[in-house]
Write a protein that holds these residues in place. Structure first.
Motif, PDB file in Angstrom:
ATOM      1  N   LYS A 116       0.830  -1.209   0.000  1.00  0.00           N
ATOM      2  CA  LYS A 116       0.000   0.000   0.000  1.00  0.00           C
ATOM      3  C   LYS A 116       0.859   1.252   0.000  1.00  0.00           C
ATOM      4  CE  LYS A 116      -4.470  -1.515   1.505  1.00  0.00           C
ATOM      5  NZ  LYS A 116      -5.464  -1.641   2.558  1.00  0.00           N
ATOM      6  N   ALA A 117       1.927   1.212   0.791  1.00  0.00           N
ATOM      7  CA  ALA A 117       2.844   2.360   0.819  1.00  0.00           C
ATOM      8  C   ALA A 117       3.479   2.584  -0.548  1.00  0.00           C
ATOM      9  CB  ALA A 117       3.905   2.145   1.886  1.00  0.00           C
TER      10      ALA A 117
ATOM     11  N   LYS B 209      11.936  -3.007 -14.558  1.00  0.00           N
ATOM     12  CA  LYS B 209      13.237  -2.883 -13.887  1.00  0.00           C
ATOM     13  C   LYS B 209      13.411  -1.476 -13.314  1.00  0.00           C
ATOM     14  CE  LYS B 209      16.083  -6.514 -13.923  1.00  0.00           C
ATOM     15  NZ  LYS B 209      15.225  -7.207 -12.987  1.00  0.00           N
ATOM     16  N   ALA B 210      12.997  -0.464 -14.069  1.00  0.00           N
ATOM     17  CA  ALA B 210      13.116   0.919 -13.596  1.00  0.00           C
ATOM     18  C   ALA B 210      12.275   1.128 -12.337  1.00  0.00           C
ATOM     19  CB  ALA B 210      12.682   1.883 -14.700  1.00  0.00           C
ATOM     20  N   ILE B 211      11.071   0.559 -12.329  1.00  0.00           N
ATOM     21  CA  ILE B 211      10.201   0.683 -11.151  1.00  0.00           C
ATOM     22  C   ILE B 211      10.827  -0.031  -9.962  1.00  0.00           C
ATOM     23  CG2 ILE B 211       7.947   0.033 -10.227  1.00  0.00           C
ATOM     24  CD1 ILE B 211       6.934   0.264 -13.187  1.00  0.00           C
ATOM     25  N   GLU B 212      11.406  -1.220 -10.240  1.00  0.00           N
ATOM     26  CA  GLU B 212      12.077  -1.997  -9.185  1.00  0.00           C
ATOM     27  C   GLU B 212      13.174  -1.151  -8.525  1.00  0.00           C
ATOM     28  OE1 GLU B 212      13.055  -5.889 -10.842  1.00  0.00           O
ATOM     29  OE2 GLU B 212      14.770  -5.949  -9.470  1.00  0.00           O
ATOM     30  N   HIS B 213      13.995  -0.507  -9.356  1.00  0.00           N
ATOM     31  CA  HIS B 213      15.076   0.322  -8.822  1.00  0.00           C
ATOM     32  C   HIS B 213      14.533   1.540  -8.092  1.00  0.00           C
ATOM     33  CE1 HIS B 213      17.787  -1.681 -12.026  1.00  0.00           C
ATOM     34  NE2 HIS B 213      17.916  -2.278 -10.861  1.00  0.00           N
ATOM     35  N   ALA B 214      13.467   2.125  -8.625  1.00  0.00           N
ATOM     36  CA  ALA B 214      12.879   3.300  -7.968  1.00  0.00           C
ATOM     37  C   ALA B 214      12.327   2.925  -6.599  1.00  0.00           C
ATOM     38  CB  ALA B 214      11.779   3.888  -8.844  1.00  0.00           C
ATOM     39  N   LEU B 215      11.708   1.741  -6.507  1.00  0.00           N
ATOM     40  CA  LEU B 215      11.197   1.293  -5.205  1.00  0.00           C
ATOM     41  C   LEU B 215      12.349   1.086  -4.228  1.00  0.00           C
ATOM     42  CD1 LEU B 215       8.394  -1.212  -6.303  1.00  0.00           C
ATOM     43  CD2 LEU B 215       8.062   0.928  -5.086  1.00  0.00           C
ATOM     44  N   GLY B 216      13.451   0.499  -4.731  1.00  0.00           N
ATOM     45  CA  GLY B 216      14.632   0.332  -3.878  1.00  0.00           C
ATOM     46  C   GLY B 216      15.146   1.671  -3.379  1.00  0.00           C
ATOM     47  N   ALA B 217      15.181   2.652  -4.280  1.00  0.00           N
ATOM     48  CA  ALA B 217      15.675   3.986  -3.916  1.00  0.00           C
ATOM     49  C   ALA B 217      14.764   4.661  -2.900  1.00  0.00           C
ATOM     50  CB  ALA B 217      15.802   4.841  -5.168  1.00  0.00           C
ATOM     51  N   LEU B 218      13.487   4.288  -2.899  1.00  0.00           N
ATOM     52  CA  LEU B 218      12.542   4.855  -1.932  1.00  0.00           C
ATOM     53  C   LEU B 218      12.591   4.125  -0.584  1.00  0.00           C
ATOM     54  CD1 LEU B 218       9.380   5.444  -4.141  1.00  0.00           C
ATOM     55  CD2 LEU B 218      10.674   7.198  -2.934  1.00  0.00           C
TER      56      LEU B 218
ATOM     57  N   PHE C 274      12.179   0.680  -0.171  1.00  0.00           N
ATOM     58  CA  PHE C 274      11.500  -0.626  -0.143  1.00  0.00           C
ATOM     59  C   PHE C 274      12.519  -1.698  -0.522  1.00  0.00           C
ATOM     60  CE2 PHE C 274       8.094   2.451  -1.115  1.00  0.00           C
ATOM     61  CZ  PHE C 274       7.244   2.176  -0.057  1.00  0.00           C
ATOM     62  N   ASP C 275      13.105  -2.329   0.501  1.00  0.00           N
ATOM     63  CA  ASP C 275      14.234  -3.227   0.263  1.00  0.00           C
ATOM     64  C   ASP C 275      13.810  -4.630  -0.144  1.00  0.00           C
ATOM     65  OD1 ASP C 275      15.985  -1.205   1.012  1.00  0.00           O
ATOM     66  OD2 ASP C 275      15.716  -1.684   3.144  1.00  0.00           O
ATOM     67  N   GLY C 276      12.595  -5.008   0.186  1.00  0.00           N
ATOM     68  CA  GLY C 276      12.196  -6.402   0.002  1.00  0.00           C
ATOM     69  C   GLY C 276      11.720  -6.763  -1.394  1.00  0.00           C
ATOM     70  N   VAL C 277      11.878  -5.845  -2.348  1.00  0.00           N
ATOM     71  CA  VAL C 277      11.313  -6.097  -3.680  1.00  0.00           C
ATOM     72  C   VAL C 277      12.279  -6.914  -4.533  1.00  0.00           C
ATOM     73  CG1 VAL C 277      10.405  -5.030  -5.759  1.00  0.00           C
ATOM     74  CG2 VAL C 277      10.031  -3.942  -3.546  1.00  0.00           C
ATOM     75  N   ASP C 278      11.857  -8.097  -4.937  1.00  0.00           N
ATOM     76  CA  ASP C 278      12.699  -8.960  -5.758  1.00  0.00           C
ATOM     77  C   ASP C 278      12.543  -8.675  -7.243  1.00  0.00           C
ATOM     78  OD1 ASP C 278      14.070 -10.344  -3.867  1.00  0.00           O
ATOM     79  OD2 ASP C 278      12.603 -11.953  -3.700  1.00  0.00           O
ATOM     80  N   SER C 279      11.320  -8.467  -7.684  1.00  0.00           N
ATOM     81  CA  SER C 279      11.136  -8.161  -9.101  1.00  0.00           C
ATOM     82  C   SER C 279       9.809  -7.455  -9.336  1.00  0.00           C
ATOM     83  CB  SER C 279      11.213  -9.434  -9.955  1.00  0.00           C
ATOM     84  OG  SER C 279       9.937 -10.000 -10.127  1.00  0.00           O
ATOM     85  N   VAL C 280       9.784  -6.645 -10.368  1.00  0.00           N
ATOM     86  CA  VAL C 280       8.559  -5.968 -10.794  1.00  0.00           C
ATOM     87  C   VAL C 280       8.420  -6.177 -12.296  1.00  0.00           C
ATOM     88  CG1 VAL C 280       7.331  -3.765 -10.974  1.00  0.00           C
ATOM     89  CG2 VAL C 280       8.816  -4.177  -9.018  1.00  0.00           C
TER      90      VAL C 280
END
Lengths: 80, 80
Positions: free
Chosen positions: A60-61, B20-29, B31-37
């Motif tokens: 959600k975040a 992949k860009a969204i995955e990296h953007a989430l990491g930069a925000l 959100f560490d637990g994201v494996d793939s988008v």
């Protein structure tokens, strides 16, 4: 690992020129029965973590911060 | 009137730079637990007609002709 599908759609009343273009293109291809088309986005996300409610809060975040523009878009989350 | 939701996703193995860009953007925000988008598209279509199986065949034709590139994309149809 948890798999989630996030579906982002435009809110009712928000203009969707892309959807309109598809609607007209379908008409031009001979599909006469199409009343309306609205386009949205879907994100298939794989996340680490076992606690479903924690992951749900995290997703959600993500939606509020990055994946959806909540001014004009709704989102729905399905956790597999 | 029949409402249908068509979900178009990239086939496995097809590169998804947007995801992949969204995955990296989430990491930069943070959100560490994201494996793939992986990002896909969703079409909410309203059609005239009462015969569900006929409408389903029409939607499949729409997907094959316009909505999905079946070389690299899968589609799923849900009729409400």
């Amino acid at each position: 690992m948890i798999k989630a599908r996030i579906t982002v759609t435009l809110k009712n009343g928000v203009l969707d020129p892309q959807g309109k273009a598809i609607e007209h293109a379908l008409g031009a291809l001979g599909f006469d029965g199409v009343d309306s088309v609205r386009q949205g986005k879907v994100f298939d996300v794989e996340l680490q973590g076992g606690d479903k409610s924690k992951v749900e809060a995290e997703i959600k975040a993500m939606c509020d911060k990055l994946l959806a523009n909540t001014v004009i878009e709704n989102y729905a989350v399905e956790i597999a």
